[in-house]
Design a protein around this motif. Structure first.
Motif, short mmCIF file in Angstrom:
data_model
loop_
_atom_site.label_atom_id
_atom_site.label_comp_id
_atom_site.label_asym_id
_atom_site.label_seq_id
_atom_site.Cartn_x
_atom_site.Cartn_y
_atom_site.Cartn_z
N ALA A 298 9.18 7.05 -6.02
CA ALA A 298 8.17 6.05 -5.77
C ALA A 298 7.34 5.83 -7.01
O ALA A 298 7.27 7.09 -7.94
CB ALA A 298 6.96 6.50 -4.76
N ILE B 267 2.38 -0.21 -4.56
CA ILE B 267 3.48 0.83 -4.76
C ILE B 267 4.69 0.12 -4.78
O ILE B 267 5.07 -0.68 -4.45
CB ILE B 267 3.43 1.72 -3.61
CG1 ILE B 267 4.19 3.25 -3.89
CG2 ILE B 267 4.10 1.24 -2.14
CD1 ILE B 267 3.26 3.90 -4.72
N TRP C 37 3.33 4.52 -8.80
CA TRP C 37 2.33 4.02 -8.52
C TRP C 37 2.05 3.05 -9.43
O TRP C 37 2.73 2.94 -10.53
CB TRP C 37 1.11 5.18 -8.48
CG TRP C 37 0.79 5.60 -7.02
CD1 TRP C 37 -0.29 5.47 -6.27
CD2 TRP C 37 1.66 6.51 -6.23
NE1 TRP C 37 -0.21 6.12 -5.08
CE2 TRP C 37 0.94 6.69 -5.25
CE3 TRP C 37 2.86 7.00 -6.48
CZ2 TRP C 37 1.63 7.67 -3.99
CZ3 TRP C 37 3.38 7.84 -5.41
CH2 TRP C 37 2.68 8.04 -4.23
N PRO D 112 0.26 9.97 -0.09
CA PRO D 112 -0.75 8.84 -0.31
C PRO D 112 -1.88 9.39 -0.49
O PRO D 112 -2.69 8.85 -1.36
CB PRO D 112 -0.44 7.98 0.77
CG PRO D 112 0.82 8.29 1.29
CD PRO D 112 0.98 9.59 1.21
N LEU E 91 4.56 4.74 2.69
CA LEU E 91 5.69 5.54 2.11
C LEU E 91 6.14 6.46 3.28
O LEU E 91 7.27 6.55 3.51
CB LEU E 91 4.98 6.51 0.74
CG LEU E 91 4.69 5.53 -0.38
CD1 LEU E 91 4.29 6.45 -1.66
CD2 LEU E 91 6.23 5.02 -0.82
N SER F 282 0.82 -1.18 -0.12
CA SER F 282 -0.07 0.01 -0.02
C SER F 282 0.80 1.16 0.02
O SER F 282 1.92 1.20 0.89
CB SER F 282 -1.05 -0.14 1.31
OG SER F 282 -1.66 1.36 1.19
N PRO F 283 0.33 2.45 -0.75
CA PRO F 283 1.19 3.39 -0.80
C PRO F 283 1.19 4.06 0.80
O PRO F 283 2.11 5.08 1.04
CB PRO F 283 0.42 4.26 -1.71
CG PRO F 283 -0.36 3.47 -2.58
CD PRO F 283 -0.81 2.18 -1.58
N VAL G 78 9.50 10.96 -3.72
CA VAL G 78 8.81 10.89 -2.51
C VAL G 78 9.72 11.62 -1.63
O VAL G 78 9.24 12.34 -0.67
CB VAL G 78 8.34 9.56 -2.20
CG1 VAL G 78 7.89 9.30 -0.84
CG2 VAL G 78 7.29 9.02 -3.21
#
Length: 477
Positions: free
Chosen positions: A249, A275, A251, A351, A229, A225-226, A376
């Motif tokens: 990063a 991610i 997606w 996110p 991050l 999952s993002p 990021v």
């Protein structure tokens, strides 16, 4: 009366004044309107450029600077009546001083050429961007370029020690400081870094250069999952400190697109995760950097933060990992054209921004996919849309999706590294307070009262009035 062509030919020579026929054969780069002017001039040095600026100012002729034409916000657009100033003849590396840690270059030097000159000396530039083969150092200064190593080395603003700048009236400012510490008066060079050629034209750059690390290692991580991050980056920053070079990063939609294009080969990691993250680390040796990175990944697996990973074991494997992140031109291969956005947010909001944007896009059309990727570690996301040419006229729809979502987050910006140009001028007020914006206009009027330097870019500072040679104070349309 002397024609404009003759006036500039008397300064640079007839062979260095290009008119419509020769301009038609040139590549406009990423800005389709770059070659809208009817004349292009190629000065060889600051003396010729000074005379060009003085002549243009006296006749109220707009000068549009061109470097590598890799900008993405229409900052190089020109129109009939303008004159393009190309820095292609000012492309010399004047001096490299390894002890002082500087390179003195002309603005037309490409990033790739400077990197090649530094490599045998065990040196490198701090700023690195994917368009290194064609982007110029002058262009990077004008937009305050960032790129993939900002975490360790900073943006251009932190890497420029000095400049030489020609003002609109032809005055040449020698700001070419070569000292690491110099507090003598105002730091005027900062006014011109990121100003996109609207306040002065840069003719020489004193750039910091850096020792190549003893070794580096990069890895591609996949997470479920993002949302992971911010904490994953914080953990990397604590573990690696100043040795953390990059934290990028992608997606899943973007990663799938770049790694499934023809000729890419087998993706470095399987599809299907939430991610994908690239971490690059510097160390005293490649083995030392790799050992530290592997230990970090093992800890991430144990905590459930990392679902899959691959560590580059060779230069070719590193290149493939980075290609998955840098090859954004792949979007143009699946569509007629594309739109590109460059925004900045607080790390904790990245996110949520991407999630809300995806929701907005899905609500508008099930086929509307935002391709999200970026730096990021410094809060800089890029968003691209693959669109049909017929949809390009509805640019405001895509602008609304991006900027309306962005407005839901505090401490955000409409531009993190690409600049403003023409494309983002109308939304600049979303990122600046009214008094701040008014001060920018005052600065433009003070340094370029006739509005001849890259007119119409960044801010509206008044329309040129060729008949009087003064600014009318009315807004440009």
């Amino acid at each position: 009366m002397t024609t404009t062509t003759d006036m500039f030919a008397a300064i640079v020579g007839t062979e260095h004044v290009l008119t419509a026929e020769r301009l038609a054969t040139r590549d406009p780069g990423y800005c389709t309107a770059a070659l809208g002017a009817s004349i292009l001039v190629r000065p060889a040095n600051s003396t010729e450029l000074s005379r060009i600026c003085e002549a243009a100012n006296s006749r109220n002729i707009g000068l549009v600077p061109h470097g590598g034409l890799t900008g993405l916000v229409d900052g190089t657009a020109s129109h009939p009546g303008d004159v393009i100033v190309s820095f292609e003849r000012m492309s010399s590396i004047l001096r490299i001083d390894p002890l002082q840690g500087i390179a003195v270059v002309e603005p037309g030097v490409t990033l790739g050429a400077l990197q090649q000159a530094l490599e045998p000396l065990g040196l490198m530039t701090g700023v690195d961007i994917p368009s290194r083969g064609s982007c110029t150092i002058g262009g990077m200064v004008s937009t305050n370029a960032g790129g993939i190593q900002v975490l360790k080395y900073g943006m251009m603003r932190q890497n420029v020690l000095g400049l030489e700048v020609v003002l609109a009236n032809g005055r040449v400012l020698d700001l070419s400081n070569e000292l690491l510490k110099n507090n003598a008066g105002y730091d005027l060079k900062q006014v011109f870094i990121g100003s996109e050629g609207t306040l002065g034209l840069v003719t020489k750059i004193v750039l910091k250069i850096w020792p190549v690390p003893g070794g580096t290692c990069c890895a591609l991580l996949a997470c479920d999952s993002p949302e992971i991050l911010p904490s994953l980056f914080n953990s990397a920053r604590k573990n690696f400190g100043a040795d953390l070079m990059s934290f990028e990063a992608m997606w899943p939609e973007y990663f799938h697109l770049t790694t499934s294009q023809p000729g890419f080969g087998r993706p470095p990691l399987p599809m299907g995760r939430g991610i994908y993250v690239i971490i690059e680390l510097a160390g005293t040796s490649q083995a030392e950097a790799q050992a530290r990175l592997v230990a970090f990944l093992e800890a991430g697996f144990e905590k459930g933060a990392v679902a899959d990973a691959v560590v580059a074991q060779s230069g070719s494997e590193r290149h493939k990992i980075w290609r998955s992140r840098e090859d954004s031109d792949a979007i143009d291969n699946v569509s007629d054209t594309s739109l590109s956005y460059d925004i900045g947010l607080k790390l904790v909001d990245l996110p949520n921004f991407a999630a809300r944007l995806r929701q907005r896009c899905a609500a508008r059309s099930a086929d509307l996919v935002p391709y999200v990727f970026g730096h990021v570690g410094d809060g800089n996301l890029h968003v691209m849309f693959a669109i049909r040419k017929s949809d390009a006229a509805q640019r405001e729809v895509y602008d609304g999706l991006i900027y309306d979502t962005l407005s839901e987050f505090s401490a955000s910006t409409i531009s993190a590294e690409h600049g403003i140009g023409i494309e983002k001028r109308a939304v600049l007020a979303r990122s600046l307070a009214p008094d701040t914006l008014a001060t920018l206009v005052d600065m433009k009027k003070a340094l370029d009262p006739c509005n001849t330097l890259n007119p119409g870019k960044v801010i509206v500072a008044g329309e040129r009035n060729p008949s009087s040679g003064t600014s009318s104070g009315t807004q440009e349309q």
